[in-house]
Motif scaffolding. Structure first.
Motif, PDB file in Angstrom:
ATOM      1  N   LEU A 130      -4.755  11.862  -5.520  1.00 13.32           N
ATOM      2  CA  LEU A 130      -4.909  10.997  -4.350  1.00 13.32           C
ATOM      3  C   LEU A 130      -5.552   9.676  -4.741  1.00 13.32           C
ATOM      4  CD1 LEU A 130      -6.266  13.663  -1.821  1.00 13.32           C
ATOM      5  CD2 LEU A 130      -3.880  13.141  -2.414  1.00 13.32           C
ATOM      6  N   GLU A 131      -5.049   8.583  -4.187  1.00 10.82           N
ATOM      7  CA  GLU A 131      -5.559   7.252  -4.507  1.00 10.82           C
ATOM      8  C   GLU A 131      -5.643   6.410  -3.238  1.00 10.82           C
ATOM      9  OE1 GLU A 131      -7.335   4.446  -5.926  1.00 10.82           O
ATOM     10  OE2 GLU A 131      -6.576   5.656  -7.600  1.00 10.82           O
ATOM     11  N   THR A 132      -6.836   5.825  -2.977  1.00 15.86           N
ATOM     12  CA  THR A 132      -7.021   4.983  -1.785  1.00 15.86           C
ATOM     13  C   THR A 132      -7.680   3.640  -2.123  1.00 15.86           C
ATOM     14  OG1 THR A 132      -9.176   6.017  -1.341  1.00 15.86           O
ATOM     15  CG2 THR A 132      -7.255   6.969  -0.239  1.00 15.86           C
ATOM     16  N   ARG A 133      -7.887   3.348  -3.394  1.00 12.88           N
ATOM     17  CA  ARG A 133      -8.635   2.133  -3.757  1.00 12.88           C
ATOM     18  C   ARG A 133      -7.717   0.913  -3.897  1.00 12.88           C
ATOM     19  NH1 ARG A 133     -11.801   4.320  -8.908  1.00 12.88           N
ATOM     20  NH2 ARG A 133      -9.693   5.164  -9.239  1.00 12.88           N
ATOM     21  N   TYR A 134      -6.940   0.665  -2.871  1.00 12.75           N
ATOM     22  CA  TYR A 134      -6.070  -0.508  -2.873  1.00 12.75           C
ATOM     23  C   TYR A 134      -6.739  -1.628  -2.065  1.00 12.75           C
ATOM     24  CZ  TYR A 134      -2.569   2.710  -4.674  1.00 12.75           C
ATOM     25  OH  TYR A 134      -1.903   3.635  -5.445  1.00 12.75           O
ATOM     26  N   HIS A 135      -6.554  -2.865  -2.519  1.00  9.59           N
ATOM     27  CA  HIS A 135      -7.226  -4.006  -1.903  1.00  9.59           C
ATOM     28  C   HIS A 135      -6.478  -4.447  -0.648  1.00  9.59           C
ATOM     29  CE1 HIS A 135     -10.233  -4.648  -5.034  1.00  9.59           C
ATOM     30  NE2 HIS A 135      -9.288  -4.323  -5.897  1.00  9.59           N
ATOM     31  N   SER A 136      -6.699  -3.699   0.427  1.00 10.22           N
ATOM     32  CA  SER A 136      -6.139  -4.032   1.736  1.00 10.22           C
ATOM     33  C   SER A 136      -7.300  -4.282   2.690  1.00 10.22           C
ATOM     34  CB  SER A 136      -5.277  -2.875   2.245  1.00 10.22           C
ATOM     35  OG  SER A 136      -6.103  -1.755   2.558  1.00 10.22           O
ATOM     36  N   ARG A 137      -6.966  -4.640   3.926  1.00  2.00           N
ATOM     37  CA  ARG A 137      -8.024  -4.859   4.922  1.00  2.00           C
ATOM     38  C   ARG A 137      -8.709  -3.553   5.302  1.00  2.00           C
ATOM     39  NH1 ARG A 137      -5.608  -4.616  10.471  1.00  2.00           N
ATOM     40  NH2 ARG A 137      -3.460  -3.889  10.253  1.00  2.00           N
ATOM     41  N   PHE A 138      -8.164  -2.426   4.876  1.00  2.00           N
ATOM     42  CA  PHE A 138      -8.775  -1.120   5.138  1.00  2.00           C
ATOM     43  C   PHE A 138      -9.520  -0.571   3.924  1.00  2.00           C
ATOM     44  CE2 PHE A 138      -5.322  -1.382   8.216  1.00  2.00           C
ATOM     45  CZ  PHE A 138      -5.933  -0.951   9.377  1.00  2.00           C
ATOM     46  N   LEU A 139      -9.743  -1.392   2.922  1.00  3.83           N
ATOM     47  CA  LEU A 139     -10.438  -0.939   1.723  1.00  3.83           C
ATOM     48  C   LEU A 139     -11.830  -0.423   2.090  1.00  3.83           C
ATOM     49  CD1 LEU A 139     -10.545  -0.666  -1.364  1.00  3.83           C
ATOM     50  CD2 LEU A 139     -11.446  -2.993  -1.450  1.00  3.83           C
ATOM     51  N   GLY A 140     -12.120   0.792   1.637  1.00  2.00           N
ATOM     52  CA  GLY A 140     -13.393   1.423   1.951  1.00  2.00           C
ATOM     53  C   GLY A 140     -13.417   2.139   3.289  1.00  2.00           C
ATOM     54  N   ARG A 141     -12.305   2.062   4.035  1.00  2.00           N
ATOM     55  CA  ARG A 141     -12.260   2.712   5.351  1.00  2.00           C
ATOM     56  C   ARG A 141     -11.117   3.721   5.447  1.00  2.00           C
ATOM     57  NH1 ARG A 141     -11.443  -0.712   9.899  1.00  2.00           N
ATOM     58  NH2 ARG A 141     -10.356  -2.304   8.677  1.00  2.00           N
ATOM     59  N   THR A 142     -10.598   4.160   4.323  1.00  2.00           N
ATOM     60  CA  THR A 142      -9.499   5.124   4.318  1.00  2.00           C
ATOM     61  C   THR A 142      -9.886   6.377   3.563  1.00  2.00           C
ATOM     62  OG1 THR A 142      -8.559   4.135   2.313  1.00  2.00           O
ATOM     63  CG2 THR A 142      -7.753   3.309   4.430  1.00  2.00           C
ATOM     64  N   GLN A 143      -9.356   7.508   4.018  1.00  2.00           N
ATOM     65  CA  GLN A 143      -9.524   8.782   3.317  1.00  2.00           C
ATOM     66  C   GLN A 143      -8.226   9.573   3.426  1.00  2.00           C
ATOM     67  OE1 GLN A 143     -12.722  11.250   4.740  1.00  2.00           O
ATOM     68  NE2 GLN A 143     -12.320  12.878   3.266  1.00  2.00           N
ATOM     69  N   LEU A 198       1.999  -1.853   8.289  1.00  2.00           N
ATOM     70  CA  LEU A 198       3.170  -2.713   8.438  1.00  2.00           C
ATOM     71  C   LEU A 198       2.892  -4.011   9.177  1.00  2.00           C
ATOM     72  CD1 LEU A 198       5.796   0.036   9.381  1.00  2.00           C
ATOM     73  CD2 LEU A 198       5.171  -0.828   7.107  1.00  2.00           C
ATOM     74  N   TRP A 199       1.741  -4.131   9.838  1.00  2.00           N
ATOM     75  CA  TRP A 199       1.440  -5.320  10.626  1.00  2.00           C
ATOM     76  C   TRP A 199      -0.040  -5.604  10.561  1.00  2.00           C
ATOM     77  CZ3 TRP A 199      -1.582  -6.915  14.619  1.00  2.00           C
ATOM     78  CH2 TRP A 199      -1.227  -8.114  15.244  1.00  2.00           C
ATOM     79  N   PRO A 200      -0.464  -6.874  10.495  1.00  2.00           N
ATOM     80  CA  PRO A 200       0.326  -8.123  10.535  1.00  2.00           C
ATOM     81  C   PRO A 200       1.038  -8.439   9.225  1.00  2.00           C
ATOM     82  CG  PRO A 200      -1.987  -8.630  10.294  1.00  2.00           C
ATOM     83  CD  PRO A 200      -1.916  -7.151  10.463  1.00  2.00           C
ATOM     84  N   SER A 201       0.655  -7.765   8.142  1.00  2.00           N
ATOM     85  CA  SER A 201       1.378  -7.892   6.880  1.00  2.00           C
ATOM     86  C   SER A 201       1.458  -6.509   6.249  1.00  2.00           C
ATOM     87  CB  SER A 201       0.665  -8.877   5.936  1.00  2.00           C
ATOM     88  OG  SER A 201      -0.640  -8.428   5.631  1.00  2.00           O
ATOM     89  N   GLU A 202       2.459  -6.306   5.417  1.00  2.00           N
ATOM     90  CA  GLU A 202       2.631  -4.995   4.781  1.00  2.00           C
ATOM     91  C   GLU A 202       1.624  -4.832   3.645  1.00  2.00           C
ATOM     92  OE1 GLU A 202       6.115  -2.294   2.638  1.00  2.00           O
ATOM     93  OE2 GLU A 202       6.627  -4.045   3.867  1.00  2.00           O
ATOM     94  N   GLU A 203       0.845  -3.762   3.719  1.00  2.00           N
ATOM     95  CA  GLU A 203      -0.191  -3.497   2.730  1.00  2.00           C
ATOM     96  C   GLU A 203      -0.158  -2.032   2.317  1.00  2.00           C
ATOM     97  OE1 GLU A 203      -3.846  -6.508   3.751  1.00  2.00           O
ATOM     98  OE2 GLU A 203      -3.614  -4.761   5.053  1.00  2.00           O
TER      99      GLU A 203
END
Length: 275
Positions: free
Chosen positions: A68-81, A53-58
């Protein structure tokens, strides 16, 4: 018993709150954290959506009927499970990862439940630097010193002192200054081996440095202070400079360059004869 069985359907049908906030999670830079999704009994999750939710909603991760899907282009791409229990793992964490996260859960009956979590990421605490400043030294009997502890560029730091080798730490509050960052100690000749440890900590890590103040007391006793050194050195340097200048002006004319200077002086005297 019959009355309780009549109440059960009403309890299961009671609506869930729209959102729950306030859950706090702490992490360390370079480590990982687990953001847990809270599932209520009888709430059969059909969809789950994780967002930053911060600094922008992603959009970070989704689950739809078990996919399950985690391949979204956010600043956490590649760092989520995203785990099967719908908890989201983030890592390795970076300094700018602090913020609020939300998970939207939708059950098979269409009910929605939103949970908001607050993540705070801290730096690992480095080893603190300790300096010893001698206030009064009367060797070999007594020594009063101030121990200063410091850690650069780290926020949310707590300072404390520990007397090594003692169950009762013996650190009195009136000997502490600047929120525990400075400790005043008075030592006698019997305290030569007394060691103090500065402990620096934040909510996720800690570090410490041990110092023996008496060593600095003994070391400083045989040394002149920098002020005393300046009082001796500066006048001597000035005398040497003045003596060098005076000697330079007294040297007779010799060598090629100095012959030219002397010749110039003779020319001036010839051009301006005395009347």
């Amino acid at each position: 018993m019959a009355a309780w069985s009549l109440w059960l359907p009403l309890l299961w049908a009671a609506p869930l709150p729209v959102a729950a906030t306030g859950a706090q999670v702490q992490g360390q830079v370079g480590g990982s954290v687990l953001l847990a999704a809270e599932c209520h009994p009888g709430f059969h999750v059909r969809e789950a959506i994780w967002r930053s939710l911060w600094p922008s909603e992603e959009l970070l991760a989704t689950s739809f009927r078990g996919a399950l899907e985690t391949r979204y282009h956010s600043r956490f791409l590649g760092r989520t499970q995203l785990h099967r229990n719908l908890s989201l793992q983030l890592g390795p964490l970076e300094p700018g990862d602090s913020g609020n996260f939300s998970v939207l859960l939708v059950d098979t009956g269409g009910r929605a439940w939103t949970q908001i979590l607050q993540l705070k990421v801290y730096d690992a605490v480095p080893r603190p630097m300790v300096q010893v400043f001698i206030a009064v030294s009367q060797p070999p009997k007594t020594c009063q010193a101030f121990l200063s502890c410091w850690v650069p560029n780290i926020s949310d730091i707590t300072y404390s002192w520990r007397l090594e080798g003692s169950i009762d730490f013996g650190i009195e509050p009136d000997g502490l200054f600047t929120d525990g960052q400075v400790l005043r100690v008075s030592l006698g000749s019997e305290d030569k081996g007394m060691a103090f440890s500065c402990v620096v900590s934040n909510p996720v890590s800690w570090n410490s440095t041990i110092v023996t103040p008496w060593e600095s007391c003994h070391h400083e006793a045989g040394k002149a202070s920098y002020k005393d050194v300046l009082l001796v050195v500066v006048p001597v340097l000035l005398l040497l400079i003045l003596a060098g200048l005076s000697a330079w002006y007294r040297i007779p004319c010799s060598g090629r360059k100095k012959k030219d200077v002397c010749a110039d002086e003779d020319t001036l005297q010839t051009e301006n004869p005395l009347v």
